[in-house]
Design a protein around this motif. Structure first.
Motif, short mmCIF file in Angstrom:
data_model
loop_
_atom_site.label_atom_id
_atom_site.label_comp_id
_atom_site.label_asym_id
_atom_site.label_seq_id
_atom_site.Cartn_x
_atom_site.Cartn_y
_atom_site.Cartn_z
N SER A 67 38.79 118.54 69.75
CA SER A 67 39.44 119.26 68.66
C SER A 67 40.03 120.56 69.19
CB SER A 67 38.43 119.57 67.54
OG SER A 67 37.42 120.47 68.00
N ALA A 68 40.94 121.10 68.42
CA ALA A 68 41.52 122.42 68.70
C ALA A 68 41.53 123.20 67.39
CB ALA A 68 42.93 122.30 69.24
N VAL A 69 40.98 124.42 67.43
CA VAL A 69 40.86 125.23 66.23
C VAL A 69 41.78 126.45 66.34
CG1 VAL A 69 39.27 126.75 64.98
CG2 VAL A 69 38.53 124.46 65.67
N VAL A 70 42.57 126.67 65.29
CA VAL A 70 43.50 127.80 65.26
C VAL A 70 43.49 128.43 63.88
CG1 VAL A 70 45.01 126.72 66.98
CG2 VAL A 70 45.47 126.37 64.54
N LYS A 129 41.70 126.32 60.84
CA LYS A 129 42.21 124.95 60.76
C LYS A 129 41.84 124.22 62.04
CE LYS A 129 46.16 121.90 60.16
NZ LYS A 129 47.54 121.73 59.66
N ALA A 130 41.40 122.98 61.89
CA ALA A 130 41.02 122.16 63.04
C ALA A 130 41.95 120.97 63.18
CB ALA A 130 39.58 121.68 62.90
N PHE A 131 42.52 120.80 64.37
CA PHE A 131 43.25 119.59 64.72
C PHE A 131 42.26 118.69 65.46
CE2 PHE A 131 46.48 122.76 64.17
CZ PHE A 131 47.57 122.08 63.63
N ILE A 132 42.06 117.46 64.96
CA ILE A 132 40.96 116.63 65.44
C ILE A 132 41.44 115.26 65.90
CG2 ILE A 132 38.79 115.51 64.77
CD1 ILE A 132 38.38 117.81 62.78
N ASN A 140 47.92 128.00 71.38
CA ASN A 140 49.02 128.86 70.99
C ASN A 140 50.15 128.04 70.35
OD1 ASN A 140 50.35 131.45 70.93
ND2 ASN A 140 51.73 130.64 72.48
N GLU A 141 50.43 126.86 70.90
CA GLU A 141 51.48 125.99 70.36
C GLU A 141 51.12 125.53 68.95
OE1 GLU A 141 53.10 121.53 71.39
OE2 GLU A 141 52.85 122.94 73.08
N LEU A 142 49.86 125.16 68.75
CA LEU A 142 49.43 124.71 67.43
C LEU A 142 49.45 125.85 66.42
CD1 LEU A 142 46.42 122.49 68.55
CD2 LEU A 142 48.61 121.68 67.64
N ARG A 143 49.03 127.04 66.87
CA ARG A 143 49.02 128.20 65.97
C ARG A 143 50.44 128.56 65.53
NH1 ARG A 143 46.53 131.54 69.05
NH2 ARG A 143 48.30 132.79 69.75
N GLN A 144 51.37 128.55 66.48
CA GLN A 144 52.76 128.87 66.14
C GLN A 144 53.33 127.85 65.16
OE1 GLN A 144 54.73 129.07 69.92
NE2 GLN A 144 53.97 131.13 70.39
N LYS A 145 52.97 126.59 65.35
CA LYS A 145 53.40 125.53 64.43
C LYS A 145 52.88 125.79 63.02
CE LYS A 145 52.53 120.62 63.54
NZ LYS A 145 51.78 119.41 64.01
N LYS A 177 55.11 127.02 59.35
CA LYS A 177 55.11 126.24 58.12
C LYS A 177 55.20 127.12 56.88
CE LYS A 177 52.43 122.15 59.49
NZ LYS A 177 51.16 121.42 59.24
N ASP A 178 54.62 128.33 56.97
CA ASP A 178 54.45 129.17 55.79
C ASP A 178 55.80 129.69 55.29
OD1 ASP A 178 52.86 130.41 53.89
OD2 ASP A 178 52.99 132.33 54.96
#
Length: 530
Positions: free
Chosen positions: A450-453, A465-468, A520-525, A529-530
Motif C-alpha cells: 500500500s501507499a498512504v498519502v 488516503k490509502a492506495f492498496i 509524491n506522484e500519488l499525493r499530487q494526483k 482532483k480537488d
C-alpha cells in the motif's frame, strides 16, 4: 544566565505557581476543571503548588525516580494530568505524554524506544500496558490513576493522600531534558523529540502574552488532546506564565457541539478554534465572554475565517509551530491579519525561506521554511531527536534548521504555508506518518502493498488516503465491505486517528527504478482532483 546555561527554570515555574504577582492579584483559579456532569475542581496557584509537591514525592519516594529518568503519561483531561506535568519538572524526570488512542503495539514501541522507568495511566489503558510489560525490561513502576486497585500497579491516589507536601526542586539547567514527544516520520517509526527546560518553559512566554493575548484576569480553554505538544503550549506554560486560568472540560472524545454548548455558558475569554468548529457552528450560539481566538495545527481557509468573524465578530489569530519548536510565526495582538497567512515570525526565531542550497529566497519565492541556528542556536528549539543523532543532523542545512514545510514570504514579511516537503499528513492537527499506516495495513492478509498519502478534505484540511494492492485471493466483489474491514483493522493495530478515511484499490503502485514507492506522484494526483 540563560545563555550561560545555568537558569533553573523549574524554580521560576515554582515561583510563578506560589509567589508571582500575576498569580496573587488574579481572582481566577489556576485550574478550573469540569466533567460535564456537575463535578468540578478549582485549584488556586498555591493549591496547585502544594499538590504538585505531593506528587513529586510520590515520584521520588514511592517510585525512587531520579533526575533524567523517563516517565510515560497517558491520561485523559483530568486534573492529575496537570499535577504530573509540574511534578516531573520539579523532580527533573523527563515527561513523555501519549494519547489514550495508543494501542498495545504503540505503547510497546514507546516503552522500548524510550526505556521509560515509569508509566502513569488509568484503567482504560492499563490492560494494554500489562499485555506488553514482559517485553519492556526498563519499566519498573506502574501508577494507576483510578479508584480501586489492580495487581502489579501502585495506586496513585492512595500514595498522594499519604505524601508529604514538603519537596525541594532538583537543580536543573536550562538545556537539561524536560519532555519528549513522539512525532511521526515518513519512512520509519515515530521519533522522540526532546525539549529542554528553556525551550518550553521560557520559550512559550511570547505565545502567552502576544499570541494568546492572556493576562491574569483571563480564562483560557484549549481543547487539544493531552498527548500532543499543543497541550503543553496552551494548557500549561503559556497561560500559567501569565497568571491566567486554565479551563478544562473532561470531554472523553472531542465533540464540537459539546464545545459550543459549554463555551456559550462558560466564562472563557480566550480559546483555540479549529476549522471543524466553524463548519459545525450553529447560528444561534453567542459567546458572551469570548474576546480572543487562536488557531494552530492546520491552516484555516480564508473563507472559514470570514464566516467565523461574520458570526462572532472575532478574528482568528492563526499561529504556526511544530513539535520541535514553540511558536514560529503568529498573528500577534495588534497586527493586521491577512486571512490565510501564518503571520510574522516570533522574535524568538530568525525565520527565512531558503532553497536547496541554503540560499535565502526573496519575497514571493516558494522554498523551505527554516530557522537560523548558526552561529547561535535558539534555546527555544528542540535539543535533539533523543538517542538518534543521525535524524537530528538530517534536520540541518547549512546555517539553518529546516522545518520540512514549504512556504512563501510576502513583501510585508507575512509567511504563507504551502505544504509539507515530506509525506507527513496533518489531519485536523494530528500528524500521521504514512509508514505507520502502511505497516498496519501490511498485517492484513488481503494486502500485498500500500501507499498512504494526504487527500484534501473541507473540514480536516487533509485526511489519510490509502492506495492498496490486494492479493489474488481477495477478489474485489464488494469494495465498500473491504474498505470497512481494512479501516477497522488499522484502528485495532494502531491508534484509531491514523486510519485511512479514503481508499483506492489499484493493480500496482508507481515506483522508482530502485523499487521505492513514489508517494509524491500519488499525493499530487490527489490534490489535483480537488
Amino acid at each position: 544566565t540563560l545563555i550561560k546555561g545555568h537558569t533553573v527554570w523549574v524554580y521560576a515555574f515554582e515561583t510563578l505557581i506560589e509567589f508571582s504577582e500575576e498569580g496573587k492579584k488574579s481572582k481566577n483559579p489556576a485550574l478550573w476543571w469540569v466533567d460535564g456532569a456537575g463535578e468540578e475542581v478549582k485549584w488556586s496557584f498555591e493549591e496547585l503548588g502544594v499538590l504538585s509537591r505531593k506528587v513529586s514525592n510520590v515520584l521520588s519516594d514511592a517510585c525512587g525516580l531520579q533526575w533524567g529518568d523517563r516517565v510515560i503519561l497517558i491520561l485523559p483531561r483530568i486534573p492529575e494530568w496537570w499535577l504530573v506535568n509540574v511534578a516531573c519538572m520539579r523532580t527533573g524526570t523527563v515527561l513523555i505524554p501519549g494519547t489514550q488512542q495508543l494501542t498495545a503495539k504503540d505503547i510497546l514501541h514507546r516503552l522500548q524506544k524510550s526505556k521509560a522507568k515509569c508509566i502513569i495511566t488509568d484503567e482504560s489503558v492499563a490492560p494494554a500496558v500489562d499485555s506488553v510489560e514482559a517485553e519492556c525490561q526498563s519499566l519498573k513502576f506502574k501508577l494507576l490513576v483510578s479508584e480501586g486497585h489492580r495487581e502489579g500497579w501502585l495506586n496513585f491516589k492512595d500514595l498522594l493522600k499519604n505524601a508529604s507536601s514538603d519537596h525541594h526542586c532538583v537543580t536543573t539547567k536550562c538545556q537539561d531534558p524536560m519532555a519528549i514527544y513522539f512525532t511521526s516520520g515518513t519512512t520509519g517509526s515515530p521519533k522522540m523529540t526532546q525539549h529542554s527546560h528553556s525551550s518550553y518553559g521560557i520559550g512559550l512566554t511570547v505565545s502567552g502574552r502576544y499570541w494568546l493575548d492572556l493576562t491574569s484576569s483571563d480564562i483560557f480553554w484549549n481543547t487539544s488532546d493531552t498527548g500532543w505538544a499543543k497541550s503543553a503550549w496552551s494548557s500549561i506554560f503559556s497561560p500559567w506564565i501569565q497568571g491566567a486560568c486554565v479551563f478544562v472540560h473532561k470531554m472523553p472524545h472531542f465533540d464540537p457541539h459539546i464545545v459550543f454548548e459549554v463555551r456559550e455558558e462558560s466564562p472563557a475569554t480566550n480559546s483555540t478554534i479549529l476549522s471543524v468548529f466553524v463548519f459545525s457552528f450553529p447560528l444561534s450560539y453567542t459567546f458572551k465572554s469570548l474576546r480572543h481566538c487562536v488557531s494552530a495545527g492546520e491552516p484555516i481557509n480564508p473563507d472559514v475565517m470570514e464566516e467565523w468573524k461574520a458570526q462572532t465578530g472575532l478574528d482568528i489569530h492563526e499561529g504556526y509551530g511544530q513539535t520541535e519548536t514553540v511558536l514560529i510565526c503568529g498573528n500577534f495582538k495588534g497586527m493586521k491579519i491577512k486571512p490565510g497567512s501564518m503571520g510574522k515570525p516570533s522574535p524568538e526565531y530568525d525565520v527565512k525561506i531558503i532553497d536547496e542550497n541554503s540560499n535565502i529566497l526573496p519575497p514571493g519565492k516558494e522554498g523551505d521554511i527554516a530557522i537560523r541556528v548558526k552561529p547561535t542556536r535558539s534555546p527555544f528549539l528542540f535539543t535533539c531527536y533523543a538517542d538518534d543523532p543521525e535524524k537530528t543532523e538530517a534536520t540541518l542545512r547549512g546555517d539553518f534548521y529546516v522545518t520540512g514545510d514549504r512556504g512563501i514570504m510576502d513583501e510585508d514579511g507575512y509567511f504563507w504555508f504551502v505544504g509539507r516537503a515530506d509525506d507527513v499528513i496533518n489531519s485536523a492537527g494530528y500528524r500521521i506518518g504514512p509508514f505507520e499506516v502502511e505497516s498496519a495495513l501490511a498485517e492484513h492478509p488481503a494486502v500485498v502493498e500500500s501507499a498512504v498519502v494526504s487527500s484534501p478534505d473541507p473540514i480536516r484540511g487533509e485526511v489519510v488516503k490509502a492506495f492498496i494492492v490486494l492479493t489474488p485471493d481477495y477478489a474485489l466483489h464488494d469494495p465498500e465491505k473491504m474498505m470497512k474491514e481494512l479501516q477497522d483493522h488499522v484502528k485495532k493495530v494502531t491508534a484509531p486517528y491514523k486510519y485511512p478515511r479514503k481508499m483506492e484499490f489499484v493493480e500496482q503502485l508507481p515506483k522508482t527504478i530502485s523499487g521505492k514507492i513514489r508517494r509524491n506522484e500519488l499525493r499530487q494526483k490527489e490534490w489535483r482532483k480537488d
